[in-house]
Structures are given as structure tokens and as C-alpha cells.
Design a protein around this motif. Structure first.
Motif, PDB file in Angstrom:
ATOM      1  N   ALA A   5      15.192 -14.947  11.886  1.00 48.63           N
ATOM      2  CA  ALA A   5      15.671 -14.695  10.541  1.00 48.63           C
ATOM      3  C   ALA A   5      15.942 -12.915  10.062  1.00 48.63           C
ATOM      4  O   ALA A   5      15.089 -12.391  10.540  1.00 48.63           O
ATOM      5  CB  ALA A   5      14.705 -15.439   9.308  1.00 48.63           C
ATOM      6  N   VAL A   6      17.098 -12.866   9.857  1.00 48.69           N
ATOM      7  CA  VAL A   6      17.244 -11.280   9.515  1.00 48.69           C
ATOM      8  C   VAL A   6      17.155 -10.911   8.005  1.00 48.69           C
ATOM      9  O   VAL A   6      17.297 -11.877   7.029  1.00 48.69           O
ATOM     10  CB  VAL A   6      18.868 -11.017   9.820  1.00 48.69           C
ATOM     11  CG1 VAL A   6      19.186  -9.704   9.314  1.00 48.69           C
ATOM     12  CG2 VAL A   6      19.253 -11.148  11.161  1.00 48.69           C
ATOM     13  N   VAL A  28      20.622 -16.471  10.369  1.00 48.44           N
ATOM     14  CA  VAL A  28      19.726 -16.832   9.356  1.00 48.44           C
ATOM     15  C   VAL A  28      19.180 -15.334   8.561  1.00 48.44           C
ATOM     16  O   VAL A  28      19.017 -14.774   9.252  1.00 48.44           O
ATOM     17  CB  VAL A  28      18.318 -17.602  10.088  1.00 48.44           C
ATOM     18  CG1 VAL A  28      17.340 -17.790   9.082  1.00 48.44           C
ATOM     19  CG2 VAL A  28      18.931 -18.583  10.723  1.00 48.44           C
ATOM     20  N   LEU A  29      19.303 -15.678   7.044  1.00 51.68           N
ATOM     21  CA  LEU A  29      19.123 -14.449   6.039  1.00 51.68           C
ATOM     22  C   LEU A  29      17.597 -14.961   5.607  1.00 51.68           C
ATOM     23  O   LEU A  29      17.660 -16.058   4.899  1.00 51.68           O
ATOM     24  CB  LEU A  29      20.164 -14.096   5.278  1.00 51.68           C
ATOM     25  CG  LEU A  29      21.278 -13.691   5.954  1.00 51.68           C
ATOM     26  CD1 LEU A  29      22.316 -13.463   5.089  1.00 51.68           C
ATOM     27  CD2 LEU A  29      21.081 -12.383   6.443  1.00 51.68           C
ATOM     28  N   LYS A  30      16.906 -14.034   5.277  1.00 49.03           N
ATOM     29  CA  LYS A  30      15.742 -14.199   4.439  1.00 49.03           C
ATOM     30  C   LYS A  30      15.708 -12.855   3.529  1.00 49.03           C
ATOM     31  O   LYS A  30      16.533 -11.736   3.725  1.00 49.03           O
ATOM     32  CB  LYS A  30      14.444 -14.313   5.205  1.00 49.03           C
ATOM     33  CG  LYS A  30      14.042 -12.803   5.839  1.00 49.03           C
ATOM     34  CD  LYS A  30      12.756 -12.751   6.931  1.00 49.03           C
ATOM     35  CE  LYS A  30      12.617 -11.397   7.472  1.00 49.03           C
ATOM     36  NZ  LYS A  30      11.396 -11.520   8.251  1.00 49.03           N
ATOM     37  N   ASN A  31      15.199 -12.953   2.271  1.00 54.20           N
ATOM     38  CA  ASN A  31      14.964 -11.948   1.159  1.00 54.20           C
ATOM     39  C   ASN A  31      16.645 -11.565   0.507  1.00 54.20           C
ATOM     40  O   ASN A  31      17.133 -10.696   0.307  1.00 54.20           O
ATOM     41  CB  ASN A  31      14.667 -10.741   1.702  1.00 54.20           C
ATOM     42  CG  ASN A  31      12.919 -10.830   2.021  1.00 54.20           C
ATOM     43  OD1 ASN A  31      12.184 -11.506   1.428  1.00 54.20           O
ATOM     44  ND2 ASN A  31      12.657 -10.075   3.106  1.00 54.20           N
ATOM     45  N   HIS A  32      17.377 -12.774   0.559  1.00 56.26           N
ATOM     46  CA  HIS A  32      18.694 -12.608   0.324  1.00 56.26           C
ATOM     47  C   HIS A  32      18.668 -13.010  -1.520  1.00 56.26           C
ATOM     48  O   HIS A  32      17.521 -13.291  -1.962  1.00 56.26           O
ATOM     49  CB  HIS A  32      19.682 -13.698   0.753  1.00 56.26           C
ATOM     50  CG  HIS A  32      18.941 -15.193   0.772  1.00 56.26           C
ATOM     51  ND1 HIS A  32      19.297 -15.836  -0.389  1.00 56.26           N
ATOM     52  CD2 HIS A  32      18.313 -16.009   1.513  1.00 56.26           C
ATOM     53  CE1 HIS A  32      18.547 -16.888  -0.435  1.00 56.26           C
ATOM     54  NE2 HIS A  32      17.964 -17.214   0.901  1.00 56.26           N
ATOM     55  N   PRO A  33      19.876 -12.797  -2.173  1.00 56.82           N
ATOM     56  CA  PRO A  33      19.694 -12.798  -3.588  1.00 56.82           C
ATOM     57  C   PRO A  33      19.767 -13.957  -4.190  1.00 56.82           C
ATOM     58  O   PRO A  33      19.574 -14.332  -5.547  1.00 56.82           O
ATOM     59  CB  PRO A  33      20.959 -12.110  -3.968  1.00 56.82           C
ATOM     60  CG  PRO A  33      21.924 -11.952  -2.837  1.00 56.82           C
ATOM     61  CD  PRO A  33      21.092 -12.102  -1.536  1.00 56.82           C
ATOM     62  N   ILE A  34      20.229 -15.097  -3.427  1.00 61.66           N
ATOM     63  CA  ILE A  34      20.001 -16.374  -4.201  1.00 61.66           C
ATOM     64  C   ILE A  34      18.900 -16.974  -4.365  1.00 61.66           C
ATOM     65  O   ILE A  34      17.761 -16.942  -3.302  1.00 61.66           O
ATOM     66  CB  ILE A  34      20.852 -17.436  -3.202  1.00 61.66           C
ATOM     67  CG1 ILE A  34      22.227 -17.039  -3.027  1.00 61.66           C
ATOM     68  CG2 ILE A  34      20.840 -18.936  -3.879  1.00 61.66           C
ATOM     69  CD1 ILE A  34      23.247 -18.011  -2.381  1.00 61.66           C
ATOM     70  N   ALA A 184      18.414 -23.403   3.347  1.00 62.95           N
ATOM     71  CA  ALA A 184      17.620 -24.564   3.984  1.00 62.95           C
ATOM     72  C   ALA A 184      17.146 -25.695   3.196  1.00 62.95           C
ATOM     73  O   ALA A 184      16.903 -25.591   2.110  1.00 62.95           O
ATOM     74  CB  ALA A 184      16.229 -23.861   4.409  1.00 62.95           C
ATOM     75  N   ALA A 185      17.318 -26.811   3.951  1.00 63.49           N
ATOM     76  CA  ALA A 185      17.331 -28.137   3.363  1.00 63.49           C
ATOM     77  C   ALA A 185      15.956 -28.333   2.915  1.00 63.49           C
ATOM     78  O   ALA A 185      15.164 -27.658   3.472  1.00 63.49           O
ATOM     79  CB  ALA A 185      18.029 -29.080   4.187  1.00 63.49           C
ATOM     80  N   ASN A 186      15.604 -29.652   2.173  1.00 61.45           N
ATOM     81  CA  ASN A 186      14.267 -29.970   1.706  1.00 61.45           C
ATOM     82  C   ASN A 186      13.392 -30.480   2.827  1.00 61.45           C
ATOM     83  O   ASN A 186      12.215 -30.526   2.679  1.00 61.45           O
ATOM     84  CB  ASN A 186      14.110 -30.509   0.473  1.00 61.45           C
ATOM     85  CG  ASN A 186      14.954 -31.893   0.680  1.00 61.45           C
ATOM     86  OD1 ASN A 186      15.688 -31.992   1.580  1.00 61.45           O
ATOM     87  ND2 ASN A 186      14.598 -32.738  -0.242  1.00 61.45           N
ATOM     88  N   GLY A 207      14.013 -21.180   1.420  1.00 64.17           N
ATOM     89  CA  GLY A 207      14.091 -19.810   1.156  1.00 64.17           C
ATOM     90  C   GLY A 207      14.912 -19.009   2.103  1.00 64.17           C
ATOM     91  O   GLY A 207      15.814 -18.045   1.715  1.00 64.17           O
ATOM     92  N   ASN A 208      15.146 -19.581   3.386  1.00 69.04           N
ATOM     93  CA  ASN A 208      16.088 -18.961   4.434  1.00 69.04           C
ATOM     94  C   ASN A 208      17.292 -19.375   3.897  1.00 69.04           C
ATOM     95  O   ASN A 208      17.707 -20.451   3.278  1.00 69.04           O
ATOM     96  CB  ASN A 208      15.858 -19.459   5.865  1.00 69.04           C
ATOM     97  CG  ASN A 208      14.775 -18.782   6.262  1.00 69.04           C
ATOM     98  OD1 ASN A 208      14.241 -17.708   5.823  1.00 69.04           O
ATOM     99  ND2 ASN A 208      14.256 -19.287   7.641  1.00 69.04           N
ATOM    100  N   LEU A 209      18.556 -18.735   4.362  1.00 72.68           N
ATOM    101  CA  LEU A 209      19.873 -19.098   4.051  1.00 72.68           C
ATOM    102  C   LEU A 209      20.561 -19.025   5.481  1.00 72.68           C
ATOM    103  O   LEU A 209      20.181 -18.133   6.169  1.00 72.68           O
ATOM    104  CB  LEU A 209      20.575 -18.026   3.295  1.00 72.68           C
ATOM    105  CG  LEU A 209      21.989 -18.465   2.956  1.00 72.68           C
ATOM    106  CD1 LEU A 209      21.753 -19.359   1.680  1.00 72.68           C
ATOM    107  CD2 LEU A 209      22.775 -16.925   2.078  1.00 72.68           C
ATOM    108  N   ILE A 210      21.189 -20.410   5.663  1.00 72.06           N
ATOM    109  CA  ILE A 210      21.668 -20.191   7.046  1.00 72.06           C
ATOM    110  C   ILE A 210      23.252 -20.411   7.216  1.00 72.06           C
ATOM    111  O   ILE A 210      23.540 -20.976   6.248  1.00 72.06           O
ATOM    112  CB  ILE A 210      21.394 -21.736   7.685  1.00 72.06           C
ATOM    113  CG1 ILE A 210      19.696 -21.871   7.630  1.00 72.06           C
ATOM    114  CG2 ILE A 210      21.781 -21.828   9.060  1.00 72.06           C
ATOM    115  CD1 ILE A 210      19.107 -23.147   7.658  1.00 72.06           C
ATOM    116  N   VAL A 211      23.656 -19.557   7.980  1.00 73.60           N
ATOM    117  CA  VAL A 211      25.134 -19.202   7.933  1.00 73.60           C
ATOM    118  C   VAL A 211      25.694 -19.616   9.324  1.00 73.60           C
ATOM    119  O   VAL A 211      25.098 -19.182  10.273  1.00 73.60           O
ATOM    120  CB  VAL A 211      25.669 -17.965   7.493  1.00 73.60           C
ATOM    121  CG1 VAL A 211      26.999 -17.544   7.661  1.00 73.60           C
ATOM    122  CG2 VAL A 211      24.706 -17.449   6.239  1.00 73.60           C
ATOM    123  N   ASN A 212      26.859 -20.378   9.551  1.00 77.51           N
ATOM    124  CA  ASN A 212      27.360 -20.700  10.720  1.00 77.51           C
ATOM    125  C   ASN A 212      28.854 -20.504  10.694  1.00 77.51           C
ATOM    126  O   ASN A 212      29.277 -20.593   9.813  1.00 77.51           O
ATOM    127  CB  ASN A 212      27.054 -22.025  11.285  1.00 77.51           C
ATOM    128  CG  ASN A 212      27.413 -23.283  10.605  1.00 77.51           C
ATOM    129  OD1 ASN A 212      26.929 -23.619   9.559  1.00 77.51           O
ATOM    130  ND2 ASN A 212      28.599 -23.800  10.938  1.00 77.51           N
TER     131      ASN A 212
END
Length: 279
Positions: A5-6, A28-34, A184-186, A207-212
Motif C-alpha cells: 500500500a502506497v 493500493v493506496l492508504k490515507n486517501h481522501p475518500i 477494499a470490500a467488506n 480503508g485501502n483503495l485498490i486501483v487496477n
């Protein structure tokens, strides 16, 4: 291959993120604004929708591709013959949506689109000159004003034990679009196929955001950015009794955008939807 996670707020976040996309097809992003609270509320409220009979009032429109897609209409991944074990709802700002869910999902759509445009800018900034010179226009402008960018609310129901032999929640596939933005899903289950052919669990910390990367970005970049195969595997043990909600945003260019000498966004999309059997 390892997915790390970035930190979105780090000074070198853009570079690290694009390097991960380039090497694995995923970032994978953490601490993003969403906001996590918004995502959590959407998961809860749409679970109630999928548990209700009201979903059948929104049966999908074959021409517009908006609304509710029941399990018996679910996609068959390219190269497979067995339907995925899922149902889903296609949300577009112009499309149908249950009134009680509209404001919340609209807020998320707008926030995710804003972040998506930034991430496409990151990809373009860190594309080598010999790659970016082939982009027909800036990547972020490809989605600007597009009414085809799709927010899919996915529900993978609990397993009943009578599923078709070989069926899984989402068979191995690649996405069609430029990028897919996914909180990230539940529940876990998402895997990406590594260059060595082995499957790797995608970090699913809430809380992670996954981008592909999708096929359209692969096409536009001359395969510099790989559209990586991924799947959602079936749960085991007690987890079989749990639903899984997922919220992918598929970034689709405007129809007239030129992806390559071979394709516009429109011709590419129609070719793939026919392959999936939904057009």
C-alpha cells in the motif's frame, strides 16, 4: 511480486503508485481522501437493497446498461462458460437509482471521480515520453464529461452449496476500461495473477483503495501498462455464509476518444460487451 500500500500523502506517492501499476497492474493506496464512513454506509444500505424484493423493480435496461442485473443474467468471464456467482447494480448519474440511496451513492461517485482524474494525471506524468506521445489526448481529459463511467455495486451472496460446479464469485478476467477504482470490500477474496502465474491476495484492509489497469489503458499505452488478470475466489468455512459487497468505479472514456489506430473507446467497449454476452 508483492503489492504494498502506497501512502497517498507521501511526497513520492505518485511515482510509487505508477511503478506499482507498471509492475503488477495494481496499485493500493492508504490515507486517501475518500471517507471510510461513507463507504461503510454504502455497503450497509446496499446490502439491504440486495436483500429486498425491490431490486426487481430496477431490472436492467439492455440498451442503457443501467439498473439491476440478477444472478441469472450475471456475466460470463471471457473464455469461460459458467456464470459468476454475483448480482449487481449499475449506477450512472443519469440512470435509475432507488430514491433513498441516490444522494449517498451520488456523493461517492463525485468524490471517486475527482480522485480518479488525479490518478490518471499521475499515470500520464510518469509515462515515458515514447509512450505518452501516443496518447491521443491527456488521460484525464478522456473521461472528462463522459457519461459512460460506471459505478457498479456488486453483491456476492452467501454460498448455498448448490452452485454450479466450477463456479466462483468472479472468474479470472481483465477489466475493459482505463482504470478501476475500488475501495477494499467488506470481505476478502480479490486476487491478482502475478507474472509467474501464481495468484496473490490483494491487500484488503478496510480503508485501502485498490486501483487496477483496464484493457483500454493497456491499448492506449501500447501494452506498457498491463491489464492484469484478477479474480474473486469463493470463501471457505464459516465465511461461506457471509455476503460480500464491492464498489468498483470503471473509468470509461468518451465514445469518440481514440485509443489506438485500431480502436475508439466506443468500438472497443462494444466488442467486449458482445464477448461478455450482455450486449
Amino acid at each position: 511480486m508483492k503489492l504494498v500500500a502506497v501512502d497517498y500523502q507521501a511526497e513520492n506517492a505518485a511515482q510509487q503508485f505508477v511503478e506499482s501499476l507498471r509492475e503488477t497492474g495494481f496499485g493500493v493506496l492508504k490515507n486517501h481522501p475518500i471517507k471510510q464512513a461513507l463507504v461503510s454506509s454504502i455497503y450497509s444500505n446496499w446490502q439491504k437493497f440486495f436483500d429486498s424484493e425491490a431490486k426487481h423493480d430496477f431490472l436492467f435496461d439492455k440498451d442503457k446498461q443501467d439498473g439491476y442485473f440478477p444472478p441469472d443474467i450475471s456475466e460470463v468471464a471471457k473464455g469461460f462458460k459458467i456464470k459468476d456467482i454475483k448480482e449487481y447494480f449499475h449506477y450512472y448519474p443519469w440512470g435509475r437509482c432507488p430514491a433513498e440511496l441516490k444522494q449517498e451513492i451520488s456523493t461517492y461517485y463525485d468524490e471517486a471521480m475527482s480522485l480518479a482524474a488525479e490518478l490518471l494525471g499521475w499515470v500520464e506524468s510518469y509515462s515515458p515520453e515514447n509512450i505518452s506521445k501516443h496518447y491521443s489526448q491527456s488521460l484525464s481529459s478522456m473521461i472528462d464529461g463522459s457519461d459512460l463511467t460506471l459505478l457498479r455495486v456488486l453483491h456476492y451472496p452467501p454460498l448455498q452449496g448448490d452452485e454450479e460446479a466450477g463456479a466462483i464469485r468472479a472468474a479470472a478476467h481483465e477489466d475493459i476500461n482505463l482504470l478501476t477504482i475500488l475501495p477494499a470490500a467488506n470481505e476478502p477474496g480479490l486476487q491478482v495473477k502475478g507474472k509467474d502465474g501464481n495468484w496473490l491476495d490483494v491487500p484488503c484492509d478496510f480503508g485501502n483503495l485498490i486501483v487496477n489497469i483496464g484493457d483500454m489503458l493497456q491499448e492506449a499505452s501500447g501494452h506498457y501498462f498491463p491489464s492484469t488478470t484478477h479474480q474473486v475466489i469463493n470463501p471457505e468455512g464459516q465465511d461461506q455464509t457471509k455476503s460480500r459487497i464491492s464498489l468498483p468505479l470503471f473509468l470509461h472514456p468518451k465514445p469518440e476518444v481514440k485509443l489506438s489506430e485500431r480502436y475508439t473507446a466506443d468500438s472497443y467497449l462494444k466488442e467486449r460487451l458482445k464477448e461478455l454476452g450482455v450486449l
